[in-house]
Write an enzyme that holds these catalytic residues in place. Structure first.
Site, PDB file in Angstrom:
ATOM      1  N   ARG A 199       9.307  -4.812   6.188  1.00  0.00           N
ATOM      2  CA  ARG A 199       8.622  -3.646   6.772  1.00  0.00           C
ATOM      3  C   ARG A 199       9.357  -3.138   8.020  1.00  0.00           C
ATOM      4  NH1 ARG A 199       2.508  -4.707   8.217  1.00  0.00           N
ATOM      5  NH2 ARG A 199       3.486  -5.873   9.891  1.00  0.00           N
ATOM      6  N   ASP A 206       0.494   2.388  -4.352  1.00  0.00           N
ATOM      7  CA  ASP A 206      -0.793   2.766  -3.774  1.00  0.00           C
ATOM      8  C   ASP A 206      -1.518   3.649  -4.776  1.00  0.00           C
ATOM      9  OD1 ASP A 206      -2.698   4.543  -1.952  1.00  0.00           O
ATOM     10  OD2 ASP A 206      -2.178   2.756  -0.813  1.00  0.00           O
ATOM     11  N   ARG A 228      -3.579  -7.563  -3.632  1.00  0.00           N
ATOM     12  CA  ARG A 228      -2.764  -7.421  -2.419  1.00  0.00           C
ATOM     13  C   ARG A 228      -1.912  -8.663  -2.168  1.00  0.00           C
ATOM     14  NH1 ARG A 228      -7.066  -4.414   1.455  1.00  0.00           N
ATOM     15  NH2 ARG A 228      -6.900  -2.367   0.512  1.00  0.00           N
ATOM     16  N   TYR A 276     -10.618  10.509  -1.573  1.00  0.00           N
ATOM     17  CA  TYR A 276      -9.465  10.663  -0.677  1.00  0.00           C
ATOM     18  C   TYR A 276      -9.057  12.130  -0.570  1.00  0.00           C
ATOM     19  CZ  TYR A 276      -8.122   5.842   0.333  1.00  0.00           C
ATOM     20  OH  TYR A 276      -8.071   4.558   0.835  1.00  0.00           O
ATOM     21  N   ARG A 282       1.077  -7.978   3.740  1.00  0.00           N
ATOM     22  CA  ARG A 282       1.206  -8.281   5.168  1.00  0.00           C
ATOM     23  C   ARG A 282       1.074  -9.746   5.547  1.00  0.00           C
ATOM     24  NH1 ARG A 282      -3.377  -4.003   6.653  1.00  0.00           N
ATOM     25  NH2 ARG A 282      -4.182  -4.985   4.777  1.00  0.00           N
TER      26      ARG A 282
END
Length: 350
Positions: A41, A78, A28, A155, A32
């Protein structure tokens, strides 16, 4: 004949070559905690836009490369990205993760899934990976990544993230045939997807079985391991020289099983001491990890000490330095920079 080029550090370490220092990247690492990402974003609020519009995904993938020069540059994407290509529609909600609109609960739904054709369903992946290879050249290793069958099934069946995994475990233990059919279809699609990434420029591929640590060891042997093996065997059949990394979150209980998957490198999380992981896996298995991401909240001295401790315990062969999981969103950027700086001086420090 062109001039022979030296393979990048991470690729050499993943192949088992002796290197001067362990290569370093961060799960990651695009995301963020970086101001550059947060600014982007605002312009592209949809995660799918950020990861599927090539020029945006390329920019995001390269933000940490430009800031820190890690030894690995990973595709910004993803694990659920290929699912629509099988007929499983999804969206990715900001801060919540993937949402599957019609969760897979029946054999009829499994039968209706189609073969993944990445050139048609995922053409942006090729564009992104080719651009990353061109940009970093041999100064870094381009990593692709895929989700593992069990985690993608979780998922698809749960419909979203879960704390208990009760829906998929209900299927596993009451209708195992349905789940096994789903896992087979997912494994074959993931293998196709991984090979497409390699053909598009990925030099190493990491498979995330993020939720397999939620299984008991005997159920891991039934629902996770055989399908990891199915994916890796298919990749190795066509791309034997591409190193494969396996990550399982909360993996201390299944560590030895991970080494049976066919992966070249086993990711170790921070719930296990690296020296103990090395002893359990044996000296022929390569490892990645395993700093607690929370360490990056500490002082520079604390970060340095933990990095050196991890590297010493991992030994001087077959180790890729990384966190045990993704960098946390409110991690100070200067601490990330210091982590990379320290890692690059390790041939002097250790």
């Amino acid at each position: 004949m062109g001039v022979a080029t030296t393979a990048p550090l991470l690729l050499r370490a993943a192949r088992g070559e002796i290197v001067d220092r362990p290569p370093v990247w961060m799960m990651r690492q695009a995301g963020r905690y970086m101001k550059a990402y947060r600014d982007l974003r605002e312009k592209y609020p949809s995660f799918r836009d950020r990861s599927e519009i090539p020029e945006v995904a390329i920019e995001v993938s390269l933000q940490p490369w430009k800031a820190f020069q890690p030894d690995g540059v990973i595709l910004f994407s993803d694990i659920v990205t290929p699912l629509p290509g099988l007929g499983i529609e999804m969206d990715i909600a900001e801060g919540k993760g993937p949402i599957i609109h019609a969760p897979i609960r029946t054999q009829a739904q499994v039968d209706a899934l189609h073969t993944l054709e990445p050139e048609t369903a995922l053409p942006f992946i090729k564009t992104i990976l080719q651009a990353l290879r061109q940009e970093v050249s041999n100064k870094s290793t381009v990593l692709g990544f895929v989700g593992a069958p069990w985690t993608l099934a979780a998922y698809a069946v749960e419909g979203k993230g879960s704390k208990t995994y009760s829906v998929i475990k209900n299927m596993a233990f009451s209708e195992p045939k349905v789940l096994h059919h789903l896992l087979e279809k997912l494994a074959d699609a993931i293998a196709i997807y991984a090979r497409y990434q390699i053909d598009s420029g990925a030099q190493v591929v990491q498979m995330f079985d993020s939720w397999a640590g939620q299984l008991s060891p005997q159920d891991y042997d039934t629902f996770a391991l055989p399908y990891q093996q199915r994916v890796f065997q298919q990749i190795k059949a066509t791309h034997p020289d591409t190193p494969l990394i396996l990550l399982v979150t909360g993996s201390a209980g299944v560590l030895e099983r991970m080494a049976k998957s066919g992966a070249d490198v086993v990711t170790v999380d921070w719930t296990l001491d690296m020296a103990e992981a090395r002893a359990r896996l044996g000296k022929h298995v390569k490892v990645q990890g395993n700093l607690d991401p929370g360490v990056l909240y500490g002082s520079k001295e604390f970060i340095r000490d933990r990095v050196i401790d991890t590297v010493r315990k991992a030994g001087n062969w077959g180790h890729i330095l990384n966190l045990g999981h993704g960098v946390l969103p409110d991690t100070p950027e200067e601490n990330v920079a210091f982590f990379f700086e320290t890692a690059k001086q390790l041939n002097v420090l250790v």
